[in-house]
Design a protein around this motif. Structure first.
Motif, PDB file in Angstrom:
ATOM      1  N   ARG A  21       0.818  -1.206   0.000  1.00 55.97           N
ATOM      2  CA  ARG A  21       0.000   0.000   0.000  1.00 55.97           C
ATOM      3  C   ARG A  21       0.855   1.261   0.000  1.00 55.97           C
ATOM      4  O   ARG A  21       0.436   2.312  -0.493  1.00 55.97           O
ATOM      5  CB  ARG A  21      -0.933  -0.015   1.221  1.00 55.97           C
ATOM      6  N   ASN A  22       2.056   1.189   0.563  1.00 58.69           N
ATOM      7  CA  ASN A  22       2.904   2.381   0.611  1.00 58.69           C
ATOM      8  C   ASN A  22       3.849   2.489  -0.583  1.00 58.69           C
ATOM      9  O   ASN A  22       4.795   3.281  -0.572  1.00 58.69           O
ATOM     10  CB  ASN A  22       3.691   2.443   1.918  1.00 58.69           C
ATOM     11  N   THR A  23       3.599   1.699  -1.640  1.00 56.69           N
ATOM     12  CA  THR A  23       4.444   1.756  -2.833  1.00 56.69           C
ATOM     13  C   THR A  23       4.572   3.168  -3.404  1.00 56.69           C
ATOM     14  O   THR A  23       5.683   3.625  -3.709  1.00 56.69           O
ATOM     15  CB  THR A  23       3.906   0.797  -3.921  1.00 56.69           C
ATOM     16  N   PRO A  24       3.461   3.924  -3.581  1.00 57.56           N
ATOM     17  CA  PRO A  24       3.611   5.296  -4.099  1.00 57.56           C
ATOM     18  C   PRO A  24       4.480   6.172  -3.203  1.00 57.56           C
ATOM     19  O   PRO A  24       5.222   7.025  -3.699  1.00 57.56           O
ATOM     20  CB  PRO A  24       2.164   5.804  -4.152  1.00 57.56           C
ATOM     21  N   LEU A  25       4.380   5.975  -1.886  1.00 59.84           N
ATOM     22  CA  LEU A  25       5.191   6.769  -0.962  1.00 59.84           C
ATOM     23  C   LEU A  25       6.668   6.402  -1.093  1.00 59.84           C
ATOM     24  O   LEU A  25       7.542   7.276  -1.047  1.00 59.84           O
ATOM     25  CB  LEU A  25       4.709   6.550   0.478  1.00 59.84           C
ATOM     26  N   ILE A  26       6.946   5.110  -1.233  1.00 55.28           N
ATOM     27  CA  ILE A  26       8.335   4.663  -1.388  1.00 55.28           C
ATOM     28  C   ILE A  26       8.952   5.266  -2.645  1.00 55.28           C
ATOM     29  O   ILE A  26      10.079   5.783  -2.626  1.00 55.28           O
ATOM     30  CB  ILE A  26       8.390   3.121  -1.445  1.00 55.28           C
ATOM     31  N   ILE A  27       8.190   5.213  -3.750  1.00 60.01           N
ATOM     32  CA  ILE A  27       8.682   5.780  -5.012  1.00 60.01           C
ATOM     33  C   ILE A  27       8.987   7.270  -4.855  1.00 60.01           C
ATOM     34  O   ILE A  27      10.035   7.765  -5.281  1.00 60.01           O
ATOM     35  CB  ILE A  27       7.656   5.549  -6.138  1.00 60.01           C
ATOM     36  N   ALA A  28       8.053   7.996  -4.221  1.00 56.51           N
ATOM     37  CA  ALA A  28       8.223   9.443  -4.061  1.00 56.51           C
ATOM     38  C   ALA A  28       9.441   9.762  -3.199  1.00 56.51           C
ATOM     39  O   ALA A  28      10.218  10.676  -3.518  1.00 56.51           O
ATOM     40  CB  ALA A  28       6.962  10.038  -3.441  1.00 56.51           C
ATOM     41  N   MET A  29       9.628   9.010  -2.110  1.00 57.39           N
ATOM     42  CA  MET A  29      10.764   9.272  -1.229  1.00 57.39           C
ATOM     43  C   MET A  29      12.086   8.964  -1.932  1.00 57.39           C
ATOM     44  O   MET A  29      13.053   9.712  -1.827  1.00 57.39           O
ATOM     45  CB  MET A  29      10.646   8.432   0.052  1.00 57.39           C
ATOM     46  N   HIS A  30      12.126   7.852  -2.663  1.00 63.28           N
ATOM     47  CA  HIS A  30      13.358   7.451  -3.324  1.00 63.28           C
ATOM     48  C   HIS A  30      13.755   8.433  -4.423  1.00 63.28           C
ATOM     49  O   HIS A  30      14.952   8.690  -4.643  1.00 63.28           O
ATOM     50  CB  HIS A  30      13.192   6.044  -3.914  1.00 63.28           C
ATOM     51  N   ARG A  31      12.761   8.993  -5.080  1.00 63.15           N
ATOM     52  CA  ARG A  31      13.070   9.860  -6.215  1.00 63.15           C
ATOM     53  C   ARG A  31      13.273  11.326  -5.833  1.00 63.15           C
ATOM     54  O   ARG A  31      13.587  12.145  -6.695  1.00 63.15           O
ATOM     55  CB  ARG A  31      11.957   9.733  -7.270  1.00 63.15           C
ATOM     56  N   GLU A  32      13.079  11.646  -4.558  1.00 65.36           N
ATOM     57  CA  GLU A  32      13.426  12.989  -4.064  1.00 65.36           C
ATOM     58  C   GLU A  32      14.905  12.964  -3.688  1.00 65.36           C
ATOM     59  O   GLU A  32      15.302  12.386  -2.675  1.00 65.36           O
ATOM     60  CB  GLU A  32      12.554  13.356  -2.854  1.00 65.36           C
TER      61      GLU A  32
END
Length: 561
Positions: A21-32
Motif C-alpha cells: 500500500r505504501n508503494t507510491p510513498l516509497i517511489i516518491a521518497m526514493h526519487r526525491e
C-alpha cells in the motif's frame, strides 16, 4: 508533495518499511534526491532507528510504513519521541475510506491511532481531488501545519496518514515546487520581533503594495498607534473590522461598506502584493472572497495560533508573535525606509480615494432607504454614547454593526470565535459586570429568544442595555442566496417567534422600550441610553422582507456605480 515538503523543511533521513500500500510513498521518497532512504523491514525497529536519527541529527526524521498493523508497531517509539520532544514524522499508507471496516485486509481505523502520542496529525483522503477543487491547497496546508508543529516550538512526533487507491504503481508526472506547492515559513520570537527581523521584513516590503487586514482583537493602544504609523506610508493600506478595536487615523474601518461600494475594475487596482493579517476570524464575506480571488503573492499571518491559519489560500509566512509585539517595531523600520525615499507608490492614495467614494455612496443609500434593520442600526449607533462598550450578536446583527465606523466606542466585541447565536445575552451580561461605563448589546430576536434565560441572572449590571432587532425571526436566511428562495424558509429557518419581550422584561423587572420607526426610536433614545434607572431592553420592530431587500441592495451598490 509529501516528499518535496519533507526535504524543503530540512529533513534528510527517511526510514522505510516495505509494503504494497505504501508503494507510491516509497517511489516518491526514493526519487526525491535530497532525501536519504533507509530500509528496515520490522516497523518497531524502524521507528526506533528513525528516532535515533532524529535525535542525533537535530533536524528530524521520517518513517514510512504500509497500512494496517504496521502503523501500530510504531507506537513505542512514537511515545518515546513525544516525551523527549523529538521531531519524528510518521507517514502511514492507508486504504481508501470506503473500504475501512469492510472485512478487507489491513483495513483498520488508522486516523487517530496515535492521537495520544503525537502533537499534530492529518488524514489525506484519496478522493479529495475528485470531490474538492481545493484538494491541493488543503493537502499542502495540512502538511505544512504538521511539519511546522514537529520541527518548531515544543517539537515532537506527528502523524501523516495517506489514503491511497489502486493501482498503486501508477506514476504521474506532477510539477512539484513553489509554483504548485509551497513551504510555509514560521517565524517565532519571545513576545516581540527583534530589531534585525523588523529591518529585514521592512526591506522585503519596500516597494510592494501592502494590505494589513485585522479581525477581532482586544484593545491595545500600542498596536493602534503602530498601525496608524504604518497606514501613513504610501505603499500601505490598513483595513480592519470594528471588532479589531483599532483607534487610529488613516486606518480604514468597515470592509463591507468599502468593498460593496467599489467596482470590480477598481478592486482589481487595489490588489495587494503582500497581505498581512492579524486578529481573529473576519466577518466580512466580501473581503474574504475578494482576497481569495485576487490571491496576493505573499500572505503573512501575525499572532499566536495553534493551527496554521490559511484563510485566503495563499499563506507564505506564519509569524508566531502577538500583533502588539510585531507591528510597533515593523512600523518603525518601515517608516525609516519610507522616509529615505526607497518606497514610491500611490497604493494608499488609491485606497483613500476609493474608500471615501464608497463611504459617500453608502451615506446616500442610507439617506434614501426605507425603515429597516440597516436604518435602525445606523440611527441607533448615532444615538449611543461613544464611551460605551458595544456587544454585537451574531447572524445579521454583527454584519449591520460592522458596516459602520465603530472606532469611537470604548470597546467592540462579538462572539466570533465560533460565530454561534447561543450565549449573546449571557456574554454581554458577564462583560457588563466588569465595566463601569455603559454596555450596549445589539442582538436579533432569534438570538435573544435562544438565550432569554440569561435574564434570570442574579445581578444584572444597571448599566447594561439590550437592543433586540425584531424582524420576525432569523433574517439572515432571507438575505443569503442559498436560503432566501426556499419555500421552507420561514417555517424551518427563520422561525418567527411569538414570545412577548415586553412581558418577559416585566417578569424579570427590567425596563422595556419599543420603537416601530425612526421617530419612536429617537423619542425613547434619551431615556434608554441615559446612565440611570437600571438595566433596560429596547425592542426595535422592522419588516424582515424589507430589511433583507435593503441589505441586498446595499451590498450591490457597486453595480450601480
Amino acid at each position: 508533495m509529501t516528499a518535496w515538503l519533507l526535504a524543503k523543511f530540512g529533513i534528510r533521513d527517511v526510514v522505510i518499511s516495505p509494503g504494497s500500500r505504501n508503494t507510491p510513498l516509497i517511489i516518491a521518497m526514493h526519487r526525491e534526491e535530497r532525501l536519504r532512504c533507509h530500509v528496515v523491514v520490522d516497523e518497531r525497529s524502524a521507528a526506533f532507528i528513525g528516532l535515533g536519527m532524529a535525535l542525533a541529527s537535530g533536524c528530524g526524521a521520517a518513517i514510512v510504513c504500509t497500512s494496517g498493523s504496521a502503523l501500530l508497531n510504531y507506537a513505542p517509539a512514537v511515545a518515546e519521541a513525544y516525551y523527549r520532544h523529538i521531531p519524528l514524522v510518521v507517514i502511514s499508507a492507508d486504504r481508501p475510506a470506503a473500504w475501512i471496516g469492510q472485512d478487507d485486509s489491513q483495513t483498520i481505523r488508522q486516523p487517530g491511532a496515535l492521537s495520544n502520542m503525537v502533537l499534530a496529525e492529518c488524514n489525506l483522503r484519496d478522493d479529495i481531488h475528485k470531490t474538492d477543487s481545493t484538494g491541493d491547497w488543503f493537502a499542502c496546508r495540512e502538511l505544512n501545519h504538521v511539519l511546522l508543529t514537529a520541527l518548531f516550538g515544543r517539537r515532537g512526533p506527528v502523524h501523516i496518514n495517506v489514503q491511497l487507491s489502486e493501482p498503486l504503481n501508477r506514476q504521474v508526472e506532477v510539477g512539484v515546487g513553489e509554483d504548485n506547492f509551497k513551504k510555509i515559513e514560521l517565524i517565532a520570537a519571545p513576545g516581540r520581533i527583534s530589531t534585525s527581523q523588523s529591518r529585514d521584513m521592512a526591506s522585503e516590503l519596500s516597494g510592494k503594495r501592502v494590505l494589513v487586514a485585522g479581525g477581532f482583537h482586544s484593545p491595545d493602544d500600542l498596536l493602534g498607534k503602530a498601525l496608524g504609523r504604518i497606514a501613513r506610508l504610501p505603499n500601505v493600506a490598513v483595513l480592519v473590522e470594528g471588532t479589531a478595536n483599532i483607534h487610529a487615523r488613516g486606518v480604514h474601518e468597515a470592509p463591507d461598506r468599502i468593498l460593496s461600494g467599489i467596482s470590480d475594475e477598481d478592486l482589481a487596482i487595489l490588489r495587494p502584493d503582500v497581505l498581512i493579517t492579524f486578529g481573529g476570524a473576519l466577518v466580512s464575506r466580501r473581503l474574504k472572497e475578494w482576497l481569495r480571488l485576487c490571491s496576493p503573492g505573499e500572505h503573512w499571518h501575525i499572532g499566536e495560533n495553534e493551527a496554521t491559519i490559511d484563510t485566503f489560500r495563499c499563506l507564505t509566512r506564519r509569524v508566531e508573535i502577538p500583533a502588539a509585539g510585531f507591528f510597533p517595531r515593523l512600523s518603525g523600520a518601515m517608516t525609516h525606509i519610507g522616509s529615505s525615499g526607497a518606497i514610491k507608490d500611490s497604493y494608499s492614495t488609491r485606497w483613500d480615494m476609493l474608500a471615501r467614494q464608497a463611504c459617500d455612496n453608502s451615506s446616500k443609500f442610507i439617506t434614501g432607504a426605507p425603515w429597516s434593520d440597516l436604518i435602525a442600526v445606523n440611527s441607533l449607533l448615532n444615538l449611543l454614547p461613544r464611551t460605551a462598550n458595544l456587544q454585537l450578536g451574531n447572524g445579521m446583527s454583527v454584519r449591520y454593526g460592522l458596516l459602520h465606523d465603530l472606532s469611537g466606542f470604548h470597546r467592540v466585541d462579538s462572539n466570533r470565535g465560533v460565530s454561534g447565536i447561543d450565549g449573546c445575552i449571557s456574554t454581554a451580561i458577564g462583560a457588563a459586570s466588569f465595566y463601569n461605563g455603559m454596555t450596549f448589546l445589539i442582538v436579533g430576536d432569534m438570538s435573544a429568544q435562544y438565550d432569554i434565560g440569561a435574564l434570570a441572572a442574579a445581578s444584572l449590571s444597571p448599566r447594561l442595555r439590550i437592543i433586540v432587532l425584531n424582524n420576525g425571526g432569523g433574517s439572515i436566511f432571507r438575505t443569503i442566496n442559498s436560503t432566501r428562495s426556499l419555500p421552507e424558509r420561514e417555517m424551518y429557518l427563520c422561525c418567527p417567534n411569538s414570545i412577548s419581550l415586553a412581558e418577559i422584561a416585566e417578569g424579570y423587572g427590567i425596563r422595556y422600550f419599543q420603537a416601530h420607526n425612526l421617530t419612536e426610536l429617537k423619542s425613547v433614545s434619551n431615556e434608554f441610553t441615559s446612565d440611570g434607572g437600571g438595566c433596560a431592553i429596547l425592542e426595535i420592530f422592522t419588516d424582515g422582507e424589507i430589511s433583507a431587500d435593503v441589505m441586498r441592495a446595499y451590498m450591490s451598490r457597486s453595480k450601480s456605480i
